[in-house]
Write a protein that holds these residues in place. Structure first.
Motif, PDB file in Angstrom:
ATOM      1  N   ALA A  20      18.588 -33.220 -26.829  1.00 50.44           N
ATOM      2  CA  ALA A  20      17.861 -32.318 -25.926  1.00 50.44           C
ATOM      3  C   ALA A  20      16.394 -32.236 -26.349  1.00 50.44           C
ATOM      4  O   ALA A  20      15.495 -32.237 -25.500  1.00 50.44           O
ATOM      5  CB  ALA A  20      18.511 -30.935 -25.940  1.00 50.44           C
TER       6      ALA A  20
ATOM      7  N   CYS B  53      14.677 -34.514 -27.865  1.00 50.45           N
ATOM      8  CA  CYS B  53      14.062 -35.800 -27.513  1.00 50.45           C
ATOM      9  C   CYS B  53      13.565 -35.761 -26.078  1.00 50.45           C
ATOM     10  O   CYS B  53      12.411 -36.110 -25.792  1.00 50.45           O
ATOM     11  CB  CYS B  53      15.095 -36.919 -27.713  1.00 50.45           C
ATOM     12  N   ALA B  54      14.408 -35.301 -25.153  1.00 48.81           N
ATOM     13  CA  ALA B  54      14.031 -35.268 -23.739  1.00 48.81           C
ATOM     14  C   ALA B  54      12.865 -34.309 -23.510  1.00 48.81           C
ATOM     15  O   ALA B  54      11.911 -34.625 -22.792  1.00 48.81           O
ATOM     16  CB  ALA B  54      15.233 -34.858 -22.886  1.00 48.81           C
ATOM     17  N   ARG B  55      12.927 -33.124 -24.127  1.00 46.89           N
ATOM     18  CA  ARG B  55      11.879 -32.132 -23.894  1.00 46.89           C
ATOM     19  C   ARG B  55      10.549 -32.589 -24.468  1.00 46.89           C
ATOM     20  O   ARG B  55       9.503 -32.415 -23.873  1.00 46.89           O
ATOM     21  CB  ARG B  55      12.244 -30.765 -24.496  1.00 46.89           C
TER      22      ARG B  55
ATOM     23  N   ALA C  80       9.513 -35.670 -25.052  1.00 49.64           N
ATOM     24  CA  ALA C  80       8.959 -36.762 -24.249  1.00 49.64           C
ATOM     25  C   ALA C  80       8.356 -36.212 -22.962  1.00 49.64           C
ATOM     26  O   ALA C  80       7.266 -36.621 -22.550  1.00 49.64           O
ATOM     27  CB  ALA C  80      10.037 -37.793 -23.946  1.00 49.64           C
TER      28      ALA C  80
ATOM     29  N   ALA D 284       8.001 -41.113 -20.768  1.00 41.81           N
ATOM     30  CA  ALA D 284       8.054 -39.649 -20.684  1.00 41.81           C
ATOM     31  C   ALA D 284       8.912 -39.198 -19.508  1.00 41.81           C
ATOM     32  O   ALA D 284       9.731 -38.287 -19.630  1.00 41.81           O
ATOM     33  CB  ALA D 284       6.640 -39.081 -20.564  1.00 41.81           C
TER      34      ALA D 284
ATOM     35  N   ALA E  10      12.721 -39.946 -20.069  1.00 40.82           N
ATOM     36  CA  ALA E  10      13.313 -39.019 -21.036  1.00 40.82           C
ATOM     37  C   ALA E  10      13.493 -37.648 -20.393  1.00 40.82           C
ATOM     38  O   ALA E  10      14.528 -36.994 -20.567  1.00 40.82           O
ATOM     39  CB  ALA E  10      12.451 -38.930 -22.283  1.00 40.82           C
TER      40      ALA E  10
ATOM     41  N   SER F  33      16.368 -37.506 -18.057  1.00 42.46           N
ATOM     42  CA  SER F  33      17.700 -37.533 -18.678  1.00 42.46           C
ATOM     43  C   SER F  33      18.331 -36.141 -18.664  1.00 42.46           C
ATOM     44  O   SER F  33      19.541 -35.995 -18.787  1.00 42.46           O
ATOM     45  CB  SER F  33      17.632 -38.096 -20.107  1.00 42.46           C
TER      46      SER F  33
ATOM     47  N   ARG G 161      23.146 -39.452 -20.445  1.00 43.20           N
ATOM     48  CA  ARG G 161      21.916 -38.894 -20.977  1.00 43.20           C
ATOM     49  C   ARG G 161      21.376 -39.753 -22.124  1.00 43.20           C
ATOM     50  O   ARG G 161      20.181 -40.033 -22.200  1.00 43.20           O
ATOM     51  CB  ARG G 161      22.233 -37.479 -21.482  1.00 43.20           C
TER      52      ARG G 161
END
Lengths: 226, 226
Positions: free
Chosen positions: A28, A30-32, A34, B31, B34, B37, B46
């Protein structure tokens, strides 16, 4: 610990639950991170954040590999934490570049302190994997530098960022508590049902006091009041 | 090409501009992918998207390294494209998981086709780096599978996704044109001022016709009308 993961399937499953929480936290984050790189004022700052996001995916991979070694399915042990982390990130969505940087430093710092604390309940090999999945000092030095440079350029942001740091701390602590209560195996692990000293109310209080102290240190590194 | 990057600083600078556009495209896609995801219905989906985002960062790194070899500053040659890519991603923000998957496949596919086309204007070593920064077939197979599984589960989404694919194509083409016009050196390169056959209006038309054909192929792979 009187039982080892080799001889106790229930203990192995509980440790897998714990690793699942930490692995989902990395995914989570990582996604935020990025996504937050969109807020970067320069290409190099953007690259720096994207690279940190990549490191978090690598940490997830380390934890997921250990989950498989323990005989569990990463998907299955990670999924129960999705909601708690989504709620945390929704409630702490940065609206400025400086908020994103402070969150990457302070928010991930609290999550990692929590991970370090509960690693004590895992078997030695899993503990080693958890330690290996923590951010390195170089990452944190970059974030502190980015934050300080941003605050020098925009001194008026300082007061708002101090409040932001306090909010991150509160939201992170309540999310960590919610996440830790999510799975019975994990709760059993943390309360000492597989041996060792469990977290009773007094110990839990001490744990959160340690997290608060380290949070204050991080805020001080940014030049902010906690 | 009559000039080589070794003997013509202006040609080297123009190729650096071209690589800067492609590098920024990878960084921006990293970006967005990600971030998208977050929309994934399962942990493994994800992870798959986050891993693709990581691959895009690695592609950026390859391109940035070549920019440095050409004596240019990645920051400087990438920054001019920030606005065009931000506008593209703002106008094509997926609101569902399936839109995110189709965008990752169709949108990045168009961007890569465009990169492949303009690679013809670069020196052999840069061309090699560009080829090495393209997505592999395995990535695309994963996306097609995710999209098809999603549409099987939700057949009503198909019509909307066909429209979405058409919109992605239109937005990508106009962004690519805007980005290509951003830097004088790049324009000079693409119009043949360093030798070779430049892109006149007729050739530009042929190029976009080739992109449209490949776009139609990708939509067909998804089972969608282009």
């Amino acid at each position: 610990m009187p039982d080892s993961v080799e001889t106790s399937p229930a203990y192995a499953a509980a440790v897998a639950d714990l690793l699942g929480m930490l692995a989902y936290a990395e995914l989570a984050a990582c996604a935020r991170l990025a996504a937050d790189s969109d807020l970067a004022p320069t290409v190099s700052a953007r690259v720096a954040l994207a690279r940190m996001a990549g490191a978090e995916l690598a940490h997830h991979d380390l934890l997921a590999a250990r989950i498989v070694e323990l005989g569990a399915d990463p998907e299955e042990v990670m999924a129960p934490y999705a909601e708690a982390f989504a709620a945390f990130h929704d409630r702490t969505r940065p609206s400025t570049w400086l908020e994103a940087v402070v969150k990457a430093y302070v928010g991930d710092g609290i999550a990692e302190d929590f991970g370090r604390e509960i690693a004590a309940f895992a078997d030695p090999r899993s503990r080693e994997v958890i330690e290996g999945s923590l951010s390195d000092e170089a990452r944190n030095a970059v974030l502190v530098e980015l934050a300080r440079a941003g605050m020098t350029a925009d001194p008026q942001a300082v007061g708002r960022l101090a409040l932001w740091g306090r909010r991150l701390h509160g939201e992170a602590i309540s999310s960590a508590q919610a996440a830790a209560a999510e799975r019975d195996g994990l709760t059993a692990l943390l309360t000492g049902q597989f041996g060792g000293d469990g977290l009773d109310l007094a110990r839990l209080g001490e744990l959160f006091a340690r997290l608060a102290t380290r949070h204050t240190d991080r805020m001080a590194a940014l030049g902010l009041d906690a």
